[in-house]
Design a protein around this motif. Structure first.
Motif, PDB file in Angstrom:
ATOM      1  N   UNK A 173     -44.973 -16.993  16.699  1.00  0.00           N
ATOM      2  CA  UNK A 173     -45.260 -17.052  18.137  1.00  0.00           C
ATOM      3  C   UNK A 173     -46.747 -17.032  18.453  1.00  0.00           C
ATOM      4  N   UNK A 174     -47.566 -16.579  17.509  1.00  0.00           N
ATOM      5  CA  UNK A 174     -49.010 -16.562  17.757  1.00  0.00           C
ATOM      6  C   UNK A 174     -49.600 -17.965  17.798  1.00  0.00           C
ATOM      7  N   UNK A 175     -48.921 -18.939  17.205  1.00  0.00           N
ATOM      8  CA  UNK A 175     -49.406 -20.327  17.270  1.00  0.00           C
ATOM      9  C   UNK A 175     -49.478 -20.799  18.715  1.00  0.00           C
ATOM     10  N   UNK A 176     -48.406 -20.554  19.458  1.00  0.00           N
ATOM     11  CA  UNK A 176     -48.372 -20.997  20.853  1.00  0.00           C
ATOM     12  C   UNK A 176     -49.426 -20.257  21.668  1.00  0.00           C
ATOM     13  N   UNK A 177     -49.546 -18.954  21.460  1.00  0.00           N
ATOM     14  CA  UNK A 177     -50.532 -18.171  22.198  1.00  0.00           C
ATOM     15  C   UNK A 177     -51.948 -18.663  21.916  1.00  0.00           C
ATOM     16  N   UNK A 178     -52.255 -18.900  20.659  1.00  0.00           N
ATOM     17  CA  UNK A 178     -53.600 -19.362  20.279  1.00  0.00           C
ATOM     18  C   UNK A 178     -53.934 -20.701  20.928  1.00  0.00           C
ATOM     19  N   UNK A 179     -53.032 -21.642  20.834  1.00  0.00           N
ATOM     20  CA  UNK A 179     -53.309 -22.980  21.354  1.00  0.00           C
ATOM     21  C   UNK A 179     -53.226 -23.023  22.879  1.00  0.00           C
ATOM     22  N   UNK A 180     -52.336 -22.218  23.461  1.00  0.00           N
ATOM     23  CA  UNK A 180     -52.232 -22.172  24.920  1.00  0.00           C
ATOM     24  C   UNK A 180     -53.505 -21.625  25.551  1.00  0.00           C
ATOM     25  N   UNK A 181     -54.212 -20.773  24.820  1.00  0.00           N
ATOM     26  CA  UNK A 181     -55.471 -20.239  25.317  1.00  0.00           C
ATOM     27  C   UNK A 181     -56.496 -21.356  25.519  1.00  0.00           C
ATOM     28  N   UNK A 182     -56.392 -22.398  24.743  1.00  0.00           N
ATOM     29  CA  UNK A 182     -57.283 -23.555  24.876  1.00  0.00           C
ATOM     30  C   UNK A 182     -56.735 -24.610  25.835  1.00  0.00           C
ATOM     31  N   UNK A 183     -55.430 -24.732  25.910  1.00  0.00           N
ATOM     32  CA  UNK A 183     -54.827 -25.885  26.590  1.00  0.00           C
ATOM     33  C   UNK A 183     -54.620 -25.702  28.086  1.00  0.00           C
ATOM     34  N   UNK A 184     -54.757 -24.478  28.596  1.00  0.00           N
ATOM     35  CA  UNK A 184     -54.422 -24.208  29.989  1.00  0.00           C
ATOM     36  C   UNK A 184     -55.623 -23.709  30.787  1.00  0.00           C
ATOM     37  N   UNK A 185     -55.582 -23.862  32.114  1.00  0.00           N
ATOM     38  CA  UNK A 185     -56.644 -23.319  32.956  1.00  0.00           C
ATOM     39  C   UNK A 185     -56.757 -21.805  32.787  1.00  0.00           C
ATOM     40  N   UNK A 186     -57.938 -21.274  33.016  1.00  0.00           N
ATOM     41  CA  UNK A 186     -58.206 -19.865  32.741  1.00  0.00           C
ATOM     42  C   UNK A 186     -57.260 -18.898  33.465  1.00  0.00           C
ATOM     43  N   UNK A 187     -56.947 -19.107  34.744  1.00  0.00           N
ATOM     44  CA  UNK A 187     -56.002 -18.174  35.399  1.00  0.00           C
ATOM     45  C   UNK A 187     -54.630 -18.150  34.715  1.00  0.00           C
ATOM     46  N   UNK A 188     -54.201 -19.297  34.218  1.00  0.00           N
ATOM     47  CA  UNK A 188     -52.917 -19.361  33.505  1.00  0.00           C
ATOM     48  C   UNK A 188     -53.008 -18.606  32.186  1.00  0.00           C
ATOM     49  N   UNK A 189     -54.128 -18.742  31.503  1.00  0.00           N
ATOM     50  CA  UNK A 189     -54.335 -18.038  30.235  1.00  0.00           C
ATOM     51  C   UNK A 189     -54.314 -16.529  30.445  1.00  0.00           C
TER      52      UNK A 189
END
Length: 214
Positions: free
Chosen positions: A161-177
Protein backbone atom coordinates in the motif's frame (compact mmCIF):
# COMPACT_ATOMS: atom_id res chain seq x y z
CA UNK A 1 5.35 5.01 -30.42
CA UNK A 2 7.71 7.56 -28.84
CA UNK A 3 7.68 8.05 -25.08
CA UNK A 4 6.03 11.50 -25.22
CA UNK A 5 3.37 10.23 -27.61
CA UNK A 6 2.74 7.25 -25.33
CA UNK A 7 2.30 9.60 -22.35
CA UNK A 8 -0.28 11.63 -24.28
CA UNK A 9 -2.07 8.47 -25.37
CA UNK A 10 -2.11 7.18 -21.81
CA UNK A 11 -3.68 10.43 -20.56
CA UNK A 12 -6.49 10.04 -23.08
CA UNK A 13 -6.95 6.39 -22.09
CA UNK A 14 -7.20 7.25 -18.38
CA UNK A 15 -9.86 9.92 -18.93
CA UNK A 16 -11.84 7.53 -21.13
CA UNK A 17 -11.32 4.75 -18.59
CA UNK A 18 -12.80 6.71 -15.69
CA UNK A 19 -15.76 7.80 -17.82
CA UNK A 20 -16.33 4.22 -18.90
CA UNK A 21 -16.22 3.00 -15.29
CA UNK A 22 -18.73 5.61 -14.15
CA UNK A 23 -21.07 4.70 -16.98
CA UNK A 24 -20.80 0.99 -16.14
CA UNK A 25 -21.24 1.58 -12.39
CA UNK A 26 -23.53 4.63 -12.05
CA UNK A 27 -24.36 3.86 -8.41
CA UNK A 28 -20.70 3.74 -7.32
CA UNK A 29 -18.88 6.82 -5.98
CA UNK A 30 -15.25 6.74 -7.12
CA UNK A 31 -12.64 8.07 -4.67
CA UNK A 32 -9.42 6.47 -5.95
CA UNK A 33 -7.93 5.57 -9.31
CA UNK A 34 -4.64 3.77 -9.81
CA UNK A 35 -2.48 2.57 -12.62
CA UNK A 36 -1.43 -1.01 -11.90
CA UNK A 37 1.55 -2.37 -13.77
CA UNK A 38 4.92 -4.04 -13.99
CA UNK A 39 7.73 -3.44 -16.51
CA UNK A 40 9.55 -6.75 -15.96
CA UNK A 41 8.83 -10.10 -17.56
CA UNK A 42 5.80 -9.43 -19.73
CA UNK A 43 5.14 -5.68 -19.27
CA UNK A 44 1.54 -4.71 -18.59
CA UNK A 45 -0.45 -1.69 -17.51
CA UNK A 46 -4.03 -1.81 -16.26
CA UNK A 47 -6.15 0.17 -13.82
CA UNK A 48 -7.83 -0.22 -10.44
CA UNK A 49 -10.74 1.83 -9.10
CA UNK A 50 -11.80 2.39 -5.49
CA UNK A 51 -15.39 3.33 -4.63
CA UNK A 52 -17.12 4.28 -1.40
CA UNK A 53 -19.62 1.48 -1.90
CA UNK A 54 -16.87 -1.07 -2.46
CA UNK A 55 -15.17 0.14 0.71
CA UNK A 56 -18.39 -0.36 2.69
CA UNK A 57 -18.76 -3.88 1.29
CA UNK A 58 -15.28 -4.92 2.32
CA UNK A 59 -15.69 -3.29 5.75
CA UNK A 60 -18.87 -5.34 6.23
CA UNK A 61 -16.92 -8.46 5.28
CA UNK A 62 -14.38 -7.79 8.03
CA UNK A 63 -17.19 -7.21 10.50
CA UNK A 64 -18.55 -10.66 9.68
CA UNK A 65 -15.07 -12.09 10.21
CA UNK A 66 -15.33 -10.92 13.81
CA UNK A 67 -12.85 -8.06 13.93
CA UNK A 68 -12.80 -6.17 17.21
CA UNK A 69 -11.44 -2.88 18.49
CA UNK A 70 -8.97 -3.51 21.31
CA UNK A 71 -8.32 -0.37 23.33
CA UNK A 72 -6.29 0.20 26.46
CA UNK A 73 -9.19 -0.54 28.80
CA UNK A 74 -11.89 -1.99 26.55
CA UNK A 75 -12.46 -4.49 23.80
CA UNK A 76 -15.58 -4.35 21.66
CA UNK A 77 -16.85 -5.12 18.18
CA UNK A 78 -15.20 -2.92 15.57
CA UNK A 79 -17.57 -0.49 13.89
CA UNK A 80 -18.05 -0.29 10.14
CA UNK A 81 -16.62 3.23 10.25
CA UNK A 82 -13.41 2.10 11.97
CA UNK A 83 -12.93 -0.75 9.53
CA UNK A 84 -13.58 1.54 6.54
CA UNK A 85 -10.99 4.03 7.85
CA UNK A 86 -8.47 1.21 8.17
CA UNK A 87 -9.24 -0.27 4.74
CA UNK A 88 -9.67 2.93 2.67
CA UNK A 89 -6.15 2.90 1.22
CA UNK A 90 -5.37 -0.80 1.56
CA UNK A 91 -4.03 -2.86 -1.32
CA UNK A 92 -6.32 -2.91 -4.39
CA UNK A 93 -7.13 -6.59 -3.85
CA UNK A 94 -9.18 -5.53 -0.83
CA UNK A 95 -12.33 -4.08 -2.35
CA UNK A 96 -11.06 -2.17 -5.41
CA UNK A 97 -12.29 -2.93 -8.92
CA UNK A 98 -9.63 -4.46 -11.17
CA UNK A 99 -10.56 -2.57 -14.30
CA UNK A 100 -8.68 -2.00 -17.52
CA UNK A 101 -7.68 0.68 -19.98
CA UNK A 102 -10.06 0.97 -22.97
CA UNK A 103 -7.50 0.02 -25.63
CA UNK A 104 -5.39 -2.30 -23.48
CA UNK A 105 -3.85 -4.16 -26.43
CA UNK A 106 -2.54 -0.94 -27.94
CA UNK A 107 -1.22 0.20 -24.54
CA UNK A 108 0.53 -3.11 -23.92
CA UNK A 109 2.14 -3.15 -27.36
CA UNK A 110 3.44 0.41 -26.96
CA UNK A 111 4.65 -0.29 -23.42
CA UNK A 112 6.44 -3.47 -24.45
CA UNK A 113 8.18 -1.68 -27.32
CA UNK A 114 9.40 1.09 -25.01
CA UNK A 115 10.61 -1.36 -22.36
CA UNK A 116 12.40 -3.47 -24.97
CA UNK A 117 14.08 -0.33 -26.28
CA UNK A 118 15.41 0.37 -22.79
CA UNK A 119 13.19 3.38 -22.21
CA UNK A 120 10.98 2.36 -19.29
CA UNK A 121 12.73 -0.19 -17.14
CA UNK A 122 12.96 -0.48 -13.36
CA UNK A 123 12.10 2.55 -11.24
CA UNK A 124 11.79 4.67 -14.38
CA UNK A 125 8.53 2.87 -15.13
CA UNK A 126 6.96 3.98 -11.85
CA UNK A 127 8.24 7.52 -12.35
CA UNK A 128 6.80 7.66 -15.87
CA UNK A 129 3.37 6.45 -14.75
CA UNK A 130 3.35 8.88 -11.84
CA UNK A 131 4.28 11.80 -14.10
CA UNK A 132 1.48 10.87 -16.50
CA UNK A 133 -1.01 10.84 -13.63
CA UNK A 134 0.26 14.21 -12.39
CA UNK A 135 -0.09 15.72 -15.85
CA UNK A 136 -3.83 14.99 -15.83
CA UNK A 137 -4.32 18.04 -13.63
CA UNK A 138 -3.69 20.19 -16.74
CA UNK A 139 -6.01 18.20 -19.03
CA UNK A 140 -9.40 19.96 -19.51
CA UNK A 141 -11.27 16.66 -19.95
CA UNK A 142 -9.89 15.41 -16.63
CA UNK A 143 -10.82 18.63 -14.81
CA UNK A 144 -14.31 18.21 -16.24
CA UNK A 145 -14.48 14.68 -14.85
CA UNK A 146 -13.45 15.98 -11.42
CA UNK A 147 -16.61 18.12 -11.29
CA UNK A 148 -18.39 14.78 -10.76
CA UNK A 149 -16.30 14.03 -7.66
CA UNK A 150 -12.67 14.21 -6.59
CA UNK A 151 -10.56 11.14 -7.42
CA UNK A 152 -7.16 10.53 -5.81
CA UNK A 153 -4.57 9.28 -8.31
CA UNK A 154 -1.68 6.90 -7.75
CA UNK A 155 0.38 4.03 -9.10
CA UNK A 156 0.68 0.57 -7.55
CA UNK A 157 2.38 -2.76 -8.20
CA UNK A 158 -0.50 -4.31 -6.23
CA UNK A 159 1.46 -5.71 -3.29
CA UNK A 160 2.41 -2.81 -1.01
CA UNK A 161 0.00 0.00 0.00
CA UNK A 162 2.96 2.36 0.39
CA UNK A 163 3.40 2.35 -3.40
CA UNK A 164 0.12 4.18 -3.89
CA UNK A 165 0.85 6.61 -1.05
CA UNK A 166 4.32 7.42 -2.40
CA UNK A 167 3.18 8.04 -5.96
CA UNK A 168 -0.04 9.81 -4.97
CA UNK A 169 2.07 12.33 -3.09
CA UNK A 170 3.51 13.35 -6.46
CA UNK A 171 0.45 12.88 -8.66
CA UNK A 172 -2.14 14.98 -6.82
CA UNK A 173 -2.60 18.64 -5.85
CA UNK A 174 -1.17 19.53 -2.44
CA UNK A 175 -4.52 19.84 -0.59
CA UNK A 176 -5.44 16.35 -1.79
CA UNK A 177 -2.08 15.00 -0.64
CA UNK A 178 -2.56 16.50 2.82
CA UNK A 179 -5.98 14.84 3.10
CA UNK A 180 -4.62 11.51 1.87
CA UNK A 181 -1.83 11.54 4.46
CA UNK A 182 -4.34 12.35 7.23
CA UNK A 183 -6.40 9.36 6.15
CA UNK A 184 -3.32 7.15 6.05
CA UNK A 185 -2.30 8.33 9.51
CA UNK A 186 -5.74 7.46 10.92
CA UNK A 187 -5.48 4.00 9.34
CA UNK A 188 -2.02 3.48 10.85
CA UNK A 189 -3.32 4.45 14.30
CA UNK A 190 -6.21 1.99 14.01
CA UNK A 191 -4.29 -0.94 12.58
CA UNK A 192 -2.80 -2.35 15.84
CA UNK A 193 -6.19 -1.98 17.57
CA UNK A 194 -8.30 -3.87 15.03
CA UNK A 195 -7.92 -7.59 15.74
CA UNK A 196 -9.88 -10.77 14.98
CA UNK A 197 -11.55 -12.37 17.98
CA UNK A 198 -12.28 -15.75 19.50
CA UNK A 199 -10.90 -19.16 18.59
CA UNK A 200 -10.42 -18.18 14.94
CA UNK A 201 -8.22 -15.18 15.78
CA UNK A 202 -4.94 -16.69 14.66
CA UNK A 203 -6.48 -18.10 11.47
CA UNK A 204 -8.12 -14.79 10.52
CA UNK A 205 -5.09 -12.73 11.41
CA UNK A 206 -2.82 -14.82 9.21
CA UNK A 207 -5.30 -14.60 6.32
CA UNK A 208 -5.80 -10.84 6.58
CA UNK A 209 -3.72 -8.62 4.26
CA UNK A 210 -0.81 -6.83 5.94
CA UNK A 211 -1.51 -3.13 5.66
CA UNK A 212 1.78 -2.10 7.24
CA UNK A 213 3.63 -2.60 3.95
CA UNK A 214 6.22 -4.77 5.67
Amino acid sequence: MERAAFADELCRQIVADLRRFREAHPKETVYGYGLLGEPGGEPYLASVVATEEGLQRVAAKYQKLGYRYKGFVEERAATAGELATWLRWANPDDGWYFWGLPDHKRVRAALTALVDAGGLGGEEFEEFCTDVLASLQTVPEWREEMTRGLVVLGFTYGSDPRDFLRTATRANPYPVVRRLWREQWKASELRPRLVPSGARAAELDSAAPDRSGK
